[in-house]
Motif scaffolding. Structure first.
Motif, PDB file in Angstrom:
ATOM      1  N   VAL A 253     -11.278  -7.424 -21.490  1.00 32.58           N
ATOM      2  CA  VAL A 253     -11.584  -6.154 -20.488  1.00 32.58           C
ATOM      3  C   VAL A 253     -11.225  -4.881 -21.199  1.00 32.58           C
ATOM      4  CG1 VAL A 253     -10.879  -5.183 -18.278  1.00 32.58           C
ATOM      5  CG2 VAL A 253     -11.481  -7.521 -18.408  1.00 32.58           C
TER       6      VAL A 253
ATOM      7  N   LYS B 233     -11.744  -1.766 -20.295  1.00 38.42           N
ATOM      8  CA  LYS B 233     -11.513  -0.512 -19.575  1.00 38.42           C
ATOM      9  C   LYS B 233     -10.111   0.360 -20.038  1.00 38.42           C
ATOM     10  CE  LYS B 233      -8.764  -2.119 -15.792  1.00 38.42           C
ATOM     11  NZ  LYS B 233      -9.115  -3.395 -15.007  1.00 38.42           N
TER      12      LYS B 233
ATOM     13  N   ASN C 135     -15.209  -1.577 -16.409  1.00 39.75           N
ATOM     14  CA  ASN C 135     -15.002  -0.839 -14.602  1.00 39.75           C
ATOM     15  C   ASN C 135     -15.748   0.406 -14.412  1.00 39.75           C
ATOM     16  OD1 ASN C 135     -12.696  -2.649 -15.466  1.00 39.75           O
ATOM     17  ND2 ASN C 135     -12.333  -2.609 -13.262  1.00 39.75           N
TER      18      ASN C 135
ATOM     19  N   ILE D 105     -17.450  -5.061 -14.283  1.00 39.25           N
ATOM     20  CA  ILE D 105     -16.618  -5.705 -13.484  1.00 39.25           C
ATOM     21  C   ILE D 105     -15.797  -4.746 -12.219  1.00 39.25           C
ATOM     22  CG2 ILE D 105     -15.981  -7.602 -15.026  1.00 39.25           C
ATOM     23  CD1 ILE D 105     -13.452  -6.073 -15.630  1.00 39.25           C
TER      24      ILE D 105
ATOM     25  N   MET E 280     -16.464 -14.298  -7.875  1.00 42.22           N
ATOM     26  CA  MET E 280     -15.327 -13.627  -8.924  1.00 42.22           C
ATOM     27  C   MET E 280     -14.178 -13.440  -7.779  1.00 42.22           C
ATOM     28  SD  MET E 280     -13.957 -10.574  -9.621  1.00 42.22           S
ATOM     29  CE  MET E 280     -14.529  -9.016 -10.055  1.00 42.22           C
TER      30      MET E 280
ATOM     31  N   ILE F 202     -10.272 -11.167  -7.641  1.00 41.41           N
ATOM     32  CA  ILE F 202      -9.058 -10.483  -7.981  1.00 41.41           C
ATOM     33  C   ILE F 202      -7.933 -10.878  -7.406  1.00 41.41           C
ATOM     34  CG2 ILE F 202      -7.800  -8.437  -8.910  1.00 41.41           C
ATOM     35  CD1 ILE F 202     -10.673  -7.076  -8.913  1.00 41.41           C
TER      36      ILE F 202
ATOM     37  N   MET G 143      -6.627 -13.352 -15.017  1.00 42.65           N
ATOM     38  CA  MET G 143      -6.399 -11.894 -15.738  1.00 42.65           C
ATOM     39  C   MET G 143      -5.482 -12.267 -16.307  1.00 42.65           C
ATOM     40  SD  MET G 143      -7.476  -9.269 -12.680  1.00 42.65           S
ATOM     41  CE  MET G 143      -6.136  -8.255 -12.920  1.00 42.65           C
ATOM     42  N   SER G 144      -4.803 -11.289 -17.187  1.00 46.07           N
ATOM     43  CA  SER G 144      -3.580 -11.396 -18.074  1.00 46.07           C
ATOM     44  C   SER G 144      -2.689 -12.326 -17.574  1.00 46.07           C
ATOM     45  CB  SER G 144      -3.016  -9.983 -18.808  1.00 46.07           C
ATOM     46  OG  SER G 144      -4.241  -9.500 -19.574  1.00 46.07           O
TER      47      SER G 144
ATOM     48  N   ARG H 158     -10.812 -13.125 -17.572  1.00 48.11           N
ATOM     49  CA  ARG H 158     -11.042 -11.461 -17.756  1.00 48.11           C
ATOM     50  C   ARG H 158     -10.029 -11.059 -18.184  1.00 48.11           C
ATOM     51  NH1 ARG H 158     -12.355 -12.249 -12.605  1.00 48.11           N
ATOM     52  NH2 ARG H 158     -10.723 -10.785 -12.112  1.00 48.11           N
ATOM     53  N   VAL H 159      -9.712 -10.715 -19.475  1.00 46.67           N
ATOM     54  CA  VAL H 159      -8.416 -10.304 -19.972  1.00 46.67           C
ATOM     55  C   VAL H 159      -8.440  -8.981 -20.653  1.00 46.67           C
ATOM     56  CG1 VAL H 159      -6.626 -11.255 -21.507  1.00 46.67           C
ATOM     57  CG2 VAL H 159      -7.850 -12.978 -20.053  1.00 46.67           C
ATOM     58  N   GLY H 160      -7.412  -8.211 -20.126  1.00 46.93           N
ATOM     59  CA  GLY H 160      -7.250  -6.696 -20.888  1.00 46.93           C
ATOM     60  C   GLY H 160      -6.009  -6.764 -21.519  1.00 46.93           C
ATOM     61  N   THR H 161      -4.840  -6.350 -20.866  1.00 44.94           N
ATOM     62  CA  THR H 161      -3.752  -6.151 -21.292  1.00 44.94           C
ATOM     63  C   THR H 161      -3.206  -7.139 -22.393  1.00 44.94           C
ATOM     64  OG1 THR H 161      -2.766  -6.764 -19.220  1.00 44.94           O
ATOM     65  CG2 THR H 161      -2.843  -4.442 -19.801  1.00 44.94           C
TER      66      THR H 161
ATOM     67  N   ARG I 280      -3.367   0.007 -21.292  1.00 50.73           N
ATOM     68  CA  ARG I 280      -4.635   0.950 -21.384  1.00 50.73           C
ATOM     69  C   ARG I 280      -4.073   2.085 -21.617  1.00 50.73           C
ATOM     70  NH1 ARG I 280      -6.318  -3.196 -18.299  1.00 50.73           N
ATOM     71  NH2 ARG I 280      -5.029  -3.259 -16.365  1.00 50.73           N
TER      72      ARG I 280
HETATM   73  C1  LIG Z   1      -8.472  -4.369 -15.245  1.00 47.78           C
HETATM   74  C2  LIG Z   1      -9.297  -5.818 -14.663  1.00 47.78           C
HETATM   75  C3  LIG Z   1      -8.870  -7.136 -15.328  1.00 47.78           C
HETATM   76  C4  LIG Z   1      -8.008  -7.365 -16.612  1.00 47.78           C
HETATM   77  O1  LIG Z   1      -6.912  -6.967 -15.938  1.00 47.78           O
HETATM   78  P1  LIG Z   1      -5.443  -7.332 -17.142  1.00 47.78           P
HETATM   79  O2  LIG Z   1      -4.339  -7.610 -16.144  1.00 47.78           O
HETATM   80  O3  LIG Z   1      -5.207  -6.193 -17.839  1.00 47.78           O
HETATM   81  O4  LIG Z   1      -5.651  -8.368 -17.793  1.00 47.78           O
HETATM   82  C5  LIG Z   1      -9.717  -8.334 -15.150  1.00 47.78           C
HETATM   83  N1  LIG Z   1     -10.550  -8.083 -14.021  1.00 47.78           N
HETATM   84  C6  LIG Z   1     -10.758  -6.619 -13.427  1.00 47.78           C
HETATM   85  C7  LIG Z   1     -11.715  -6.811 -12.065  1.00 47.78           C
HETATM   86  C8  LIG Z   1     -10.068  -5.627 -13.780  1.00 47.78           C
HETATM   87  O5  LIG Z   1     -10.541  -4.604 -13.050  1.00 47.78           O
END
Ligand SMILES: *Cc1c(COP(=O)(O)O)cnc(C)c1O
Length: 230
Positions: free
Chosen positions: A34, A36, A57, A79, A161, A163, A201-202, A217-220, A226
């Motif tokens: 992820v 964004k 996003n 996403i 999906m 969150i 997620m993370s 879905r992994v961002g941080t 970010r």
């Molecule tokens: C931002 C986001 C993520 C990633 O989140 P992290 O906690 O940074 O891994 C995953 N899914 C969705 C829908 C997001 O908006």
């Protein structure tokens, strides 16, 4: 190695460890990075390390990155919250959309998906926590949207999906993911051809993998904090 490459290695290792620990077959869990709020250089570092699937996003931010990275064959996952005036561009430029919550959005994506492209992969976003502030539809509404989606040309329903509401409690995370998994199982039993559980997620992807996630879905955990304004 760059930090981002180190992180990619560590996230892959966490995924593999969770697969082993929770008796999942190895390689069943796909990683979407992820990106964004991340500058394009960080995406390029992951690409150099062999990674190809990215989640965004915000349409405009994604388009800027797509333009810079146009020479690379990447897989883009939308996403974020979908505004109806963005559906045409999303349908043309992404391979996946994880955040479909209404039949109106689904019909607009279907109408705008170019027939020369393979079908757009779709997940229905479910609100598992019941919090009205969160996006996604209620579990009770999923079947009727799914039956409508499978009829729409240009779309391929892949799954669900969610969150999670933020919690660091592993058992609570598992309980929420379990309810999504149960709904997914019911869809399969009803012969709705779904194969994707986009959850984790993370901060919670091990719990998601324990409950059958097929896509995290992994961002941080990959990129660090970010840095671009969201
Ligand atoms: C931002 C986001 C993520 C990633 O989140 P992290 O906690 O940074 O891994 C995953 N899914 C969705 C829908 C997001 O908006």
């Amino acid at each position: 190695m760059s930090t981002v490459e180190d992180n990619l290695y560590l996230v892959h290792k966490r995924i593999i460890d969770a697969e082993l620990r929770f008796r999942r077959h190895s390689g069943q869990v796909k990683l979407v990075a992820v990106s964004k709020g991340q500058p394009v250089e960080r995406l390029q570092a992951l690409i150099a390390a062999g990674h190809r699937a990215f989640g965004e996003n915000y349409l405009q931010e994604a388009q800027e990155k797509m333009q810079i990275l146009a020479d690379v064959d990447l897989e883009w996952h939308f996403i974020g919250k979908i505004q109806s005036n963005k559906t045409a561009a999303i349908a043309r430029q992404f391979q996946w959309v994880h955040s479909v919550c209404t039949s109106q959005i689904a019909r607009r994506l279907s109408a705008a998906r170019p027939t020369v492209l393979p079908p757009l992969n779709i997940c229905i976003e479910v609100n598992t926590s019941g919090e009205s502030s969160k996006s996604g539809i209620r579990a009770e509404e999923v079947f009727s949207l799914a039956y409508e989606l499978v009829q729409l040309p240009g779309l391929r329903l892949r799954g669900l999906m969610a969150i999670l509401a933020h919690t660091t409690d592993f058992a609570a995370q598992r309980a929420s993911f379990h309810s999504l998994r149960a709904l997914f199982d019911k869809m399969q039993q009803a012969n709705i051809p779904v194969d994707t559980l986009s959850m984790g997620m993370s901060g919670d992807f091990e719990a998601a993998i324990a409950e059958g996630s097929t896509l995290v879905r992994v961002g941080t955990a990959l990129f660090g904090k970010r840095s671009l304004a969201e």
